[in-house]
Design an enzyme around this catalytic site. Sequence first.
Site, PDB file in Angstrom:
ATOM      1  N   HIS A  12      -9.770 -27.636 -23.582  1.00 36.67           N
ATOM      2  CA  HIS A  12      -9.614 -27.033 -22.334  1.00 36.67           C
ATOM      3  C   HIS A  12     -11.079 -26.578 -21.743  1.00 36.67           C
ATOM      4  O   HIS A  12     -12.155 -26.938 -22.646  1.00 36.67           O
ATOM      5  CB  HIS A  12      -8.634 -25.758 -22.197  1.00 36.67           C
ATOM      6  CG  HIS A  12      -9.305 -24.551 -23.209  1.00 36.67           C
ATOM      7  ND1 HIS A  12     -10.221 -24.064 -23.253  1.00 36.67           N
ATOM      8  CD2 HIS A  12      -8.691 -23.933 -24.433  1.00 36.67           C
ATOM      9  CE1 HIS A  12     -10.392 -23.205 -23.942  1.00 36.67           C
ATOM     10  NE2 HIS A  12      -9.272 -23.075 -24.673  1.00 36.67           N
ATOM     11  N   HIS A  69     -13.945 -24.957 -23.891  1.00 34.72           N
ATOM     12  CA  HIS A  69     -14.648 -25.798 -25.059  1.00 34.72           C
ATOM     13  C   HIS A  69     -15.599 -26.531 -24.044  1.00 34.72           C
ATOM     14  O   HIS A  69     -17.032 -26.521 -24.724  1.00 34.72           O
ATOM     15  CB  HIS A  69     -13.686 -26.699 -25.734  1.00 34.72           C
ATOM     16  CG  HIS A  69     -12.605 -25.975 -26.385  1.00 34.72           C
ATOM     17  ND1 HIS A  69     -11.313 -26.148 -26.102  1.00 34.72           N
ATOM     18  CD2 HIS A  69     -12.580 -24.966 -27.398  1.00 34.72           C
ATOM     19  CE1 HIS A  69     -10.640 -25.344 -26.726  1.00 34.72           C
ATOM     20  NE2 HIS A  69     -11.153 -24.907 -27.595  1.00 34.72           N
ATOM     21  N   CYS A 114      -5.067 -14.010 -40.079  1.00 34.11           N
ATOM     22  CA  CYS A 114      -4.522 -14.369 -38.617  1.00 34.11           C
ATOM     23  C   CYS A 114      -4.884 -16.053 -38.797  1.00 34.11           C
ATOM     24  O   CYS A 114      -5.986 -16.320 -38.841  1.00 34.11           O
ATOM     25  CB  CYS A 114      -5.322 -13.916 -37.492  1.00 34.11           C
ATOM     26  SG  CYS A 114      -4.951 -14.935 -36.180  1.00 34.11           S
ATOM     27  N   CYS A 159      -7.079 -17.287 -35.852  1.00 33.45           N
ATOM     28  CA  CYS A 159      -8.613 -17.164 -36.001  1.00 33.45           C
ATOM     29  C   CYS A 159      -8.953 -17.773 -37.466  1.00 33.45           C
ATOM     30  O   CYS A 159     -10.166 -17.941 -37.409  1.00 33.45           O
ATOM     31  CB  CYS A 159      -8.831 -15.571 -35.966  1.00 33.45           C
ATOM     32  SG  CYS A 159      -8.548 -14.684 -34.466  1.00 33.45           S
ATOM     33  N   CYS A 170      -2.810  -9.811 -33.970  1.00 34.97           N
ATOM     34  CA  CYS A 170      -4.161  -9.926 -33.806  1.00 34.97           C
ATOM     35  C   CYS A 170      -4.531 -10.102 -32.369  1.00 34.97           C
ATOM     36  O   CYS A 170      -3.728 -10.028 -31.531  1.00 34.97           O
ATOM     37  CB  CYS A 170      -4.544 -11.393 -34.140  1.00 34.97           C
ATOM     38  SG  CYS A 170      -6.250 -12.037 -33.550  1.00 34.97           S
ATOM     39  N   HIS A 190      -5.335 -13.283 -30.531  1.00 33.74           N
ATOM     40  CA  HIS A 190      -3.864 -14.425 -30.351  1.00 33.74           C
ATOM     41  C   HIS A 190      -2.790 -13.444 -30.094  1.00 33.74           C
ATOM     42  O   HIS A 190      -1.824 -14.215 -29.740  1.00 33.74           O
ATOM     43  CB  HIS A 190      -4.046 -15.147 -31.744  1.00 33.74           C
ATOM     44  CG  HIS A 190      -4.991 -16.201 -31.846  1.00 33.74           C
ATOM     45  ND1 HIS A 190      -6.099 -15.940 -32.647  1.00 33.74           N
ATOM     46  CD2 HIS A 190      -5.083 -17.301 -31.466  1.00 33.74           C
ATOM     47  CE1 HIS A 190      -6.915 -16.930 -32.486  1.00 33.74           C
ATOM     48  NE2 HIS A 190      -6.405 -17.691 -31.831  1.00 33.74           N
ATOM     49  N   LYS A 245      -9.117 -13.868 -21.994  1.00 29.63           N
ATOM     50  CA  LYS A 245      -9.703 -15.198 -22.527  1.00 29.63           C
ATOM     51  C   LYS A 245      -8.937 -16.428 -22.190  1.00 29.63           C
ATOM     52  O   LYS A 245      -7.517 -16.172 -22.580  1.00 29.63           O
ATOM     53  CB  LYS A 245     -10.004 -14.885 -23.953  1.00 29.63           C
ATOM     54  CG  LYS A 245     -10.722 -16.207 -24.834  1.00 29.63           C
ATOM     55  CD  LYS A 245     -10.747 -16.071 -26.087  1.00 29.63           C
ATOM     56  CE  LYS A 245     -11.682 -17.193 -26.576  1.00 29.63           C
ATOM     57  NZ  LYS A 245     -10.888 -17.698 -27.874  1.00 29.63           N
ATOM     58  N   LYS A 295      -5.198 -22.058 -24.693  1.00 30.05           N
ATOM     59  CA  LYS A 295      -4.083 -23.058 -24.748  1.00 30.05           C
ATOM     60  C   LYS A 295      -2.828 -22.202 -25.200  1.00 30.05           C
ATOM     61  O   LYS A 295      -1.710 -22.365 -24.845  1.00 30.05           O
ATOM     62  CB  LYS A 295      -4.272 -24.168 -25.698  1.00 30.05           C
ATOM     63  CG  LYS A 295      -5.033 -25.234 -24.872  1.00 30.05           C
ATOM     64  CD  LYS A 295      -4.134 -26.185 -24.292  1.00 30.05           C
ATOM     65  CE  LYS A 295      -4.955 -27.182 -23.135  1.00 30.05           C
ATOM     66  NZ  LYS A 295      -3.954 -28.045 -22.481  1.00 30.05           N
TER      67      LYS A 295
HETATM   68  N1  MSP Z   1     -13.823 -24.149 -35.335  1.00 30.82           N
HETATM   69  C1  MSP Z   1     -14.026 -22.826 -35.030  1.00 30.82           C
HETATM   70  C2  MSP Z   1     -15.673 -22.924 -34.838  1.00 30.82           C
HETATM   71  C3  MSP Z   1     -16.329 -23.415 -36.220  1.00 30.82           C
HETATM   72  S1  MSP Z   1     -18.069 -23.419 -35.886  1.00 30.82           S
HETATM   73  C4  MSP Z   1     -18.697 -23.365 -37.404  1.00 30.82           C
HETATM   74  C5  MSP Z   1     -13.491 -22.548 -33.382  1.00 30.82           C
HETATM   75  N2  MSP Z   1     -13.110 -23.322 -32.875  1.00 30.82           N
HETATM   76  S2  MSP Z   1     -12.443 -23.222 -31.557  1.00 30.82           S
HETATM   77  O1  MSP Z   1     -12.111 -24.641 -30.963  1.00 30.82           O
HETATM   78  O2  MSP Z   1     -11.543 -22.261 -31.382  1.00 30.82           O
HETATM   79  O3  MSP Z   1     -13.329 -22.661 -30.559  1.00 30.82           O
HETATM   80  C6  MSP Z   1     -14.658 -23.565 -30.149  1.00 30.82           C
HETATM   81  C7  MSP Z   1     -15.557 -22.917 -29.153  1.00 30.82           C
HETATM   82  O4  MSP Z   1     -14.921 -22.467 -27.874  1.00 30.82           O
HETATM   83  C8  MSP Z   1     -15.579 -21.267 -29.773  1.00 30.82           C
HETATM   84  O5  MSP Z   1     -17.431 -20.878 -29.296  1.00 30.82           O
HETATM   85  C9  MSP Z   1     -15.112 -20.452 -28.556  1.00 30.82           C
HETATM   86  O6  MSP Z   1     -15.747 -19.214 -28.370  1.00 30.82           O
HETATM   87  C10 MSP Z   1     -14.989 -21.244 -27.504  1.00 30.82           C
HETATM   88  N3  MSP Z   1     -14.055 -21.109 -26.755  1.00 30.82           N
HETATM   89  C11 MSP Z   1     -12.676 -21.102 -26.507  1.00 30.82           C
HETATM   90  N4  MSP Z   1     -12.190 -20.359 -25.711  1.00 30.82           N
HETATM   91  C12 MSP Z   1     -12.887 -20.049 -24.509  1.00 30.82           C
HETATM   92  C13 MSP Z   1     -12.960 -19.641 -23.302  1.00 30.82           C
HETATM   93  N5  MSP Z   1     -11.552 -19.159 -22.791  1.00 30.82           N
HETATM   94  N6  MSP Z   1     -14.286 -19.165 -22.847  1.00 30.82           N
HETATM   95  C14 MSP Z   1     -15.473 -19.677 -23.356  1.00 30.82           C
HETATM   96  N7  MSP Z   1     -15.419 -20.268 -24.711  1.00 30.82           N
HETATM   97  C15 MSP Z   1     -14.276 -20.348 -25.484  1.00 30.82           C
HETATM   98  O7  MSP Z   1     -13.817 -21.160 -33.225  1.00 30.82           O
END
Ligand code: MSP
Length: 514
Positions: A19, A22, A128, A131, A153, A156, A303, A306
Site C-alpha cells: 500500500h 510501503h 503479537c 508485529c 496490541c 494491530h 496508521k 491493510k
Molecule cells: N518486515 C518488517 C521489516 C523488517 S526490516 C529488517 C516490517 N514490514 S512491513 O511490511 O510491515 O513494514 C515495512 C515498512 O512499511 C515499515 O517501515 C513500516 O513502518 C512501513 N509502513 C507500513 N505502514 C505504513 C504507513 N501507514 N505509513 C508509513 N509507513 C508505513 O515491518
Amino acid sequence: MPERFTVTTPIYYVNDVPHIGHAYNEVATDVLARWHRMRGDDTWMLTGTDEHGQKIMRTAAANGVSPQEWTDRLVETAWKPQLELLNIQNDDFIRTTSERHKAGVRIFLERLKEAGYIYHGEFEGQYCVGCEEYKTAGDLVPGTGEYEGQLVCAIHSRPIEVVREANYFFKLSEFGDRLLALYDERPDYVQPEHVRNEVRQFVKQGLTDLSISRNTFDWGIKVPWDESHVVYVWFDALLNYITAIGYGVDDEQFERRWPGVHIVGKDIARFHAVIWPAMQMAAGLPISEHVFGHGWLLVGGEKMSKSKATGIEPKQITEVFGVDAFRYYFMSAIAFGADGSFSWEDLDARYHSELANGLGNLASRVIAMVHKYCDGVVPEVAVDAELQTLMADAVGRADSAIDTFAIHDAVDAAMSIVERLNGYITEQAPWVLAKDEAQRLRLHAVLATNVQGIGTAAIMLAPVMPETAQKLWAAVGGEGEVSAQPIREAHQWRGTGRVTTVPPLFPRIEQPAD
Ligand code: MSP
C-alpha cells in the site's frame, strides 16, 4: 575516493500486496539514493522482502498454498512490480528465502554462539503475530468490539498470543550501557530527535534477553546447531542488510558497502536502533551509520494499514496523477520524520497549483517565448545576478537538507526557484520587452535567466521526479541524462544553447478519484 552511501529500506512482509505506506518508504529511500548518485557518491540502494514467520505462514495456509509458493507469487506479482511502477532504482533486491541470505544468517549465528552470546533457556512471552514481536505490558491496550475485556496490541488492535517454549536466547541485556553510550557519542545515529528519545528511554528502562528461535513451527531458517528450531523472524530479517552485501562470503563487497543507512518507519525503529546495533556489537561489526525513523501515513487519524482496511494501493493514485506526481506529493507535502494525513483533496490541490500551474506552466511559457522571440536559440548573455544567487543558494540548501534527511526541504528549495521564476516573469513582462527594440538585451537576459533556472530546477528535481526532470532538461537544451549531472553544481549547467519542445507535463485532472 567517492564517499560511500549504502541505503536500505526495510524488507517488507509479503503477507499482502503493498500500500502507499510501503511506497512512501521506498520512494524516500530512492530519492536519497538518487541524490547521492548525482553527487558522485559510491551509492548502493537495497530493498527486499521479509518472508518467514508465523504471519506469512498463516496467510499462506489460509490461501491453501505453501508459504514458499505464496511468497514467490506475491514477490513476482506485487512487490517487484511495485518497484517498477514507482520508478525505484534499487541496486539489489534481497529475499529472506534466498540461499545467499540463509547462508549469511547461519554464519552470523555461529559466530555469535562462539562468542558466547547465545544460550538455551525456558521462556514465556506475549506475542503479537501482526508485529512478529514479543510485547511488554506497556505495549498493550484494552480491546474494543469483539475483543472487549482482553488486552490487545496497540498497533494491530488484536489479542496477543502466549508463547511458552524452550528457546535459544541472545544476551541482549548485556548491551544496555554500550547502546546508551552509542546514542550519546553519536547523536545523529538515531534520527529524528523524537525517535532517538523514545529509543533511548526504552533502553534506559533495562533490556531483557531476546528469544531468537521457535520450535513449534518450521517456516524459517533452521538454527545451524539445532534443526528443530527456526530463527526468530526479526533476527533473520535484520541480517538482510549484511547478507545482501556479502557478509561472511565476499569481504571486498562487504568492506565497500558497510556500514549503511537505514530508512525505516518509526514503528520499527526499536528493532533497528536497539536489537540490530546490539547484534552488530556482539558480532564485532561496525555499527550502521544512521537509523532514520519516518512518520506514518495516516488515514482517518490512524496508521494506514491493510489489516484495518484503510490501505490505498499506489496505482489508485498513479493511474490518475502519474508516478512523478505521486513521488513529488509524498516527498513535499509531509515533513520527512513527521506523520502525514493523506487526502485526495490535498493531493489534487497541490498537483494543480505546484505542478501544473507552477512548474508545468513555467516550462511551457518559457520554451514558447524562446521560440517566439529568439527562434529557439537561448541568448548568450549573463543570467540576472539576483536569480543566479538564488539558484546557488537553493542548490546549497537542498544539498545540506539531504544530509539531515529533510527531503521535503530539498524539494522546497528546488521549487523556490520555480516560484521565483514565475514571479520574475510577471515582473519583467518579456512580452512587453519584446515590443521595444531598445529592450532587446533585457529581453535576452530574462529569457536566459529563465532557461538557466528551469535547467537548475530540473537537475534538483531529478531524484524526485525522474521522468519529468528528463523532459524539462531536454526541453531547455540539456544534453544526455539529467540524472548524470553533478547535483551540487546544478546552477552552473551548460546546454546546447537551443530549446526544443516540452510535452504536456501535468495535464489537468477534472475528476479526482475518491
Ligand atoms: N518486515 C518488517 C521489516 C523488517 S526490516 C529488517 C516490517 N514490514 S512491513 O511490511 O510491515 O513494514 C515495512 C515498512 O512499511 C515499515 O517501515 C513500516 O513502518 C512501513 N509502513 C507500513 N505502514 C505504513 C504507513 N501507514 N505509513 C508509513 N509507513 C508505513 O515491518
